[in-house]
Design a protein around this motif. Structure first.
Motif, PDB file in Angstrom:
ATOM      1  N   LEU A   1      21.499 -56.378  -2.281  1.00 40.34           N
ATOM      2  CA  LEU A   1      21.178 -56.221  -0.863  1.00 40.34           C
ATOM      3  C   LEU A   1      20.296 -54.997  -0.645  1.00 40.34           C
ATOM      4  O   LEU A   1      20.249 -54.091  -1.484  1.00 40.34           O
ATOM      5  CB  LEU A   1      22.461 -56.092  -0.040  1.00 40.34           C
ATOM      6  CG  LEU A   1      23.343 -57.350  -0.002  1.00 40.34           C
ATOM      7  CD1 LEU A   1      24.729 -57.008   0.495  1.00 40.34           C
ATOM      8  CD2 LEU A   1      22.701 -58.427   0.862  1.00 40.34           C
ATOM      9  N   THR A   2      19.626 -54.977   0.503  1.00 40.04           N
ATOM     10  CA  THR A   2      18.784 -53.852   0.888  1.00 40.04           C
ATOM     11  C   THR A   2      19.509 -53.014   1.926  1.00 40.04           C
ATOM     12  O   THR A   2      20.023 -53.546   2.917  1.00 40.04           O
ATOM     13  CB  THR A   2      17.447 -54.346   1.472  1.00 40.04           C
ATOM     14  OG1 THR A   2      16.771 -55.122   0.483  1.00 40.04           O
ATOM     15  CG2 THR A   2      16.566 -53.175   1.874  1.00 40.04           C
ATOM     16  N   VAL A   3      19.546 -51.714   1.701  1.00 40.50           N
ATOM     17  CA  VAL A   3      20.217 -50.795   2.617  1.00 40.50           C
ATOM     18  C   VAL A   3      19.422 -50.687   3.907  1.00 40.50           C
ATOM     19  O   VAL A   3      18.214 -50.426   3.891  1.00 40.50           O
ATOM     20  CB  VAL A   3      20.375 -49.405   1.964  1.00 40.50           C
ATOM     21  CG1 VAL A   3      20.994 -48.420   2.958  1.00 40.50           C
ATOM     22  CG2 VAL A   3      21.228 -49.499   0.698  1.00 40.50           C
ATOM     23  N   ALA A   4      20.088 -50.869   5.021  1.00 42.99           N
ATOM     24  CA  ALA A   4      19.424 -50.783   6.323  1.00 42.99           C
ATOM     25  C   ALA A   4      19.499 -49.363   6.884  1.00 42.99           C
ATOM     26  O   ALA A   4      18.493 -48.798   7.315  1.00 42.99           O
ATOM     27  CB  ALA A   4      20.064 -51.756   7.308  1.00 42.99           C
ATOM     28  N   GLU A   5      20.710 -48.790   6.899  1.00 44.22           N
ATOM     29  CA  GLU A   5      20.915 -47.427   7.400  1.00 44.22           C
ATOM     30  C   GLU A   5      21.889 -46.698   6.483  1.00 44.22           C
ATOM     31  O   GLU A   5      22.705 -47.320   5.803  1.00 44.22           O
ATOM     32  CB  GLU A   5      21.491 -47.438   8.815  1.00 44.22           C
ATOM     33  CG  GLU A   5      20.560 -47.934   9.891  1.00 44.22           C
ATOM     34  CD  GLU A   5      21.196 -47.792  11.265  1.00 44.22           C
ATOM     35  OE1 GLU A   5      20.954 -46.766  11.933  1.00 44.22           O
ATOM     36  OE2 GLU A   5      21.952 -48.701  11.652  1.00 44.22           O
ATOM     37  N   VAL A   6      21.805 -45.380   6.483  1.00 42.52           N
ATOM     38  CA  VAL A   6      22.689 -44.558   5.650  1.00 42.52           C
ATOM     39  C   VAL A   6      23.208 -43.384   6.454  1.00 42.52           C
ATOM     40  O   VAL A   6      22.450 -42.725   7.178  1.00 42.52           O
ATOM     41  CB  VAL A   6      21.954 -44.002   4.412  1.00 42.52           C
ATOM     42  CG1 VAL A   6      22.922 -43.232   3.517  1.00 42.52           C
ATOM     43  CG2 VAL A   6      21.279 -45.106   3.629  1.00 42.52           C
ATOM     44  N   GLY A   7      24.519 -43.120   6.352  1.00 37.85           N
ATOM     45  CA  GLY A   7      25.123 -41.933   6.927  1.00 37.85           C
ATOM     46  C   GLY A   7      25.717 -41.082   5.811  1.00 37.85           C
ATOM     47  O   GLY A   7      25.523 -41.365   4.630  1.00 37.85           O
ATOM     48  N   ASP A   8      26.445 -40.043   6.167  1.00 39.27           N
ATOM     49  CA  ASP A   8      27.044 -39.173   5.156  1.00 39.27           C
ATOM     50  C   ASP A   8      28.065 -39.899   4.296  1.00 39.27           C
ATOM     51  O   ASP A   8      28.170 -39.645   3.095  1.00 39.27           O
ATOM     52  CB  ASP A   8      27.713 -37.959   5.825  1.00 39.27           C
ATOM     53  CG  ASP A   8      26.702 -37.024   6.470  1.00 39.27           C
ATOM     54  OD1 ASP A   8      25.527 -37.037   6.029  1.00 39.27           O
ATOM     55  OD2 ASP A   8      27.078 -36.309   7.415  1.00 39.27           O
ATOM     56  N   ASP A   9      28.838 -40.790   4.905  1.00 41.55           N
ATOM     57  CA  ASP A   9      29.876 -41.483   4.150  1.00 41.55           C
ATOM     58  C   ASP A   9      29.898 -42.978   4.437  1.00 41.55           C
ATOM     59  O   ASP A   9      30.926 -43.629   4.308  1.00 41.55           O
ATOM     60  CB  ASP A   9      31.251 -40.872   4.442  1.00 41.55           C
ATOM     61  CG  ASP A   9      31.622 -40.959   5.916  1.00 41.55           C
ATOM     62  OD1 ASP A   9      30.774 -41.389   6.723  1.00 41.55           O
ATOM     63  OD2 ASP A   9      32.771 -40.604   6.254  1.00 41.55           O
ATOM     64  N   TRP A  10      28.736 -43.518   4.853  1.00 38.54           N
ATOM     65  CA  TRP A  10      28.666 -44.941   5.151  1.00 38.54           C
ATOM     66  C   TRP A  10      27.233 -45.437   4.963  1.00 38.54           C
ATOM     67  O   TRP A  10      26.292 -44.655   4.900  1.00 38.54           O
ATOM     68  CB  TRP A  10      29.119 -45.239   6.583  1.00 38.54           C
ATOM     69  CG  TRP A  10      28.261 -44.585   7.638  1.00 38.54           C
ATOM     70  CD1 TRP A  10      28.429 -43.345   8.181  1.00 38.54           C
ATOM     71  CD2 TRP A  10      27.074 -45.136   8.231  1.00 38.54           C
ATOM     72  NE1 TRP A  10      27.433 -43.083   9.094  1.00 38.54           N
ATOM     73  CE2 TRP A  10      26.592 -44.163   9.143  1.00 38.54           C
ATOM     74  CE3 TRP A  10      26.380 -46.337   8.107  1.00 38.54           C
ATOM     75  CZ2 TRP A  10      25.437 -44.363   9.905  1.00 38.54           C
ATOM     76  CZ3 TRP A  10      25.239 -46.551   8.860  1.00 38.54           C
ATOM     77  CH2 TRP A  10      24.786 -45.569   9.757  1.00 38.54           C
ATOM     78  N   PHE A  11      27.110 -46.750   4.874  1.00 40.00           N
ATOM     79  CA  PHE A  11      25.791 -47.381   4.879  1.00 40.00           C
ATOM     80  C   PHE A  11      25.959 -48.767   5.476  1.00 40.00           C
ATOM     81  O   PHE A  11      27.068 -49.297   5.565  1.00 40.00           O
ATOM     82  CB  PHE A  11      25.201 -47.466   3.462  1.00 40.00           C
ATOM     83  CG  PHE A  11      25.908 -48.443   2.568  1.00 40.00           C
ATOM     84  CD1 PHE A  11      25.451 -49.750   2.418  1.00 40.00           C
ATOM     85  CD2 PHE A  11      27.043 -48.066   1.868  1.00 40.00           C
ATOM     86  CE1 PHE A  11      26.116 -50.652   1.595  1.00 40.00           C
ATOM     87  CE2 PHE A  11      27.709 -48.957   1.035  1.00 40.00           C
ATOM     88  CZ  PHE A  11      27.246 -50.260   0.909  1.00 40.00           C
ATOM     89  N   SER A  12      24.855 -49.363   5.896  1.00 40.97           N
ATOM     90  CA  SER A  12      24.925 -50.704   6.460  1.00 40.97           C
ATOM     91  C   SER A  12      23.870 -51.597   5.830  1.00 40.97           C
ATOM     92  O   SER A  12      22.852 -51.122   5.309  1.00 40.97           O
ATOM     93  CB  SER A  12      24.734 -50.673   7.979  1.00 40.97           C
ATOM     94  OG  SER A  12      23.422 -50.265   8.308  1.00 40.97           O
ATOM     95  N   VAL A  13      24.139 -52.900   5.873  1.00 42.62           N
ATOM     96  CA  VAL A  13      23.191 -53.901   5.384  1.00 42.62           C
ATOM     97  C   VAL A  13      23.135 -55.039   6.391  1.00 42.62           C
ATOM     98  O   VAL A  13      24.050 -55.224   7.191  1.00 42.62           O
ATOM     99  CB  VAL A  13      23.611 -54.466   4.004  1.00 42.62           C
ATOM    100  CG1 VAL A  13      23.635 -53.365   2.950  1.00 42.62           C
ATOM    101  CG2 VAL A  13      24.966 -55.166   4.087  1.00 42.62           C
ATOM    102  N   GLY A  14      22.058 -55.816   6.336  1.00 46.48           N
ATOM    103  CA  GLY A  14      21.948 -57.008   7.158  1.00 46.48           C
ATOM    104  C   GLY A  14      22.169 -58.238   6.296  1.00 46.48           C
ATOM    105  O   GLY A  14      21.585 -58.357   5.211  1.00 46.48           O
ATOM    106  N   LEU A  15      23.017 -59.140   6.750  1.00 44.57           N
ATOM    107  CA  LEU A  15      23.333 -60.350   5.991  1.00 44.57           C
ATOM    108  C   LEU A  15      22.737 -61.565   6.689  1.00 44.57           C
ATOM    109  O   LEU A  15      23.020 -61.827   7.855  1.00 44.57           O
ATOM    110  CB  LEU A  15      24.848 -60.516   5.863  1.00 44.57           C
ATOM    111  CG  LEU A  15      25.610 -59.360   5.199  1.00 44.57           C
ATOM    112  CD1 LEU A  15      27.097 -59.702   5.114  1.00 44.57           C
ATOM    113  CD2 LEU A  15      25.049 -59.042   3.824  1.00 44.57           C
ATOM    114  N   ILE A  16      21.905 -62.300   5.950  1.00 42.08           N
ATOM    115  CA  ILE A  16      21.294 -63.512   6.500  1.00 42.08           C
ATOM    116  C   ILE A  16      22.298 -64.664   6.425  1.00 42.08           C
ATOM    117  O   ILE A  16      23.308 -64.575   5.730  1.00 42.08           O
ATOM    118  CB  ILE A  16      20.003 -63.870   5.745  1.00 42.08           C
ATOM    119  CG1 ILE A  16      20.309 -64.163   4.259  1.00 42.08           C
ATOM    120  CG2 ILE A  16      18.978 -62.749   5.888  1.00 42.08           C
ATOM    121  CD1 ILE A  16      19.098 -64.631   3.480  1.00 42.08           C
ATOM    122  N   PRO A  17      22.038 -65.775   7.127  1.00 41.32           N
ATOM    123  CA  PRO A  17      22.987 -66.894   7.123  1.00 41.32           C
ATOM    124  C   PRO A  17      23.345 -67.409   5.732  1.00 41.32           C
ATOM    125  O   PRO A  17      24.495 -67.773   5.483  1.00 41.32           O
ATOM    126  CB  PRO A  17      22.250 -67.961   7.944  1.00 41.32           C
ATOM    127  CG  PRO A  17      21.401 -67.183   8.887  1.00 41.32           C
ATOM    128  CD  PRO A  17      20.938 -65.987   8.100  1.00 41.32           C
TER     129      PRO A  17
END
Length: 209
Positions: free
Chosen positions: A146-162
């Protein structure tokens, strides 16, 4: 070596504890077992396991205690769905990124934000791994590239397609569920080389007059 492109959503048939805090895991996966033989590698939720036996679309693999402790495989139970991928063949397309199947740590689902065509999922990130995660960089979650969308100090988010939501375990992971994380191996090698270079650098001192 793997690519992080899940080939099949399999099912855990059984987990049998064995000696020395290890286990024998049986997984049903008709596609990945179609050409599997003893000694082959199959990634199960991102963990590279060695095939012990294949019988009627079910393969078994030994999982040592170290793997059970350092990954989310220790929480697997019969009936659980798992992401499966066979080892990449030389000359095949690299659809995801280079994945070793060596889990670096366990994360946790923090939040899910549905949208009309995709879903944003936020994960807790172990502090020791945060330096390897960059925005738009690659990360492997339960064996999914997966590709990282956002990053914080102790977290990250990704976008998941259908497709990812429908064909991998990430579509049903609930808040609080553990997930296997593998950082981009290139980032780890670069860090190692830079550390070695700094250690070998001469120490500057006062210049004699």
């Amino acid at each position: 070596m793997f690519t992080g492109i899940v080939e099949e959503l399999g099912e855990v048939v059984g987990v049998t504890p064995t000696a020395q805090d290890s286990a024998l895991v049986a997984v049903r996966g008709p596609l990945v077992t179609s050409d599997a033989r003893h000694g082959d590698s199959i990634a199960v939720n991102g963990v590279c396991l060695t095939v012990v036996d294949v019988d009627g679309g079910v393969f078994t693999a030994d999982v040592m205690g170290e793997t059970l402790r350092r990954s989310a495989l220790g929480a697997l139970r019969a009936g659980d769905p798992v992401n499966l991928e066979r080892a990449a063949a030389l000359g095949s397309r690299l659809g995801g990124h280079l994945v070793q199947g060596h889990v670096d740590g366990v994360g946790e689902v923090l939040a899910r934000e549905p949208a009309p065509r995709w879903e944003t999922v936020r994960f807790r990130l172990p502090a020791a791994l945060s330096r390897y995660v960059v925005e738009k960089g690659s990360i492997t979650i339960d064996g999914v590239s997966l590709t990282v969308a956002e990053v914080g100090d102790d977290w990250f988010s990704v976008g998941l397609i259908p497709t990812t939501l429908a064909l991998t375990t990430l579509g049903t992971r609930a808040v609080g569920d553990p997930v296997n994380l593998e950082m981009d191996v290139l980032a780890k090698y670069v860090e190692r080389l830079l550390d070695a270079r700094q250690a070998d650098a001469p120490v500057s001192g006062p210049v004699a007059s």
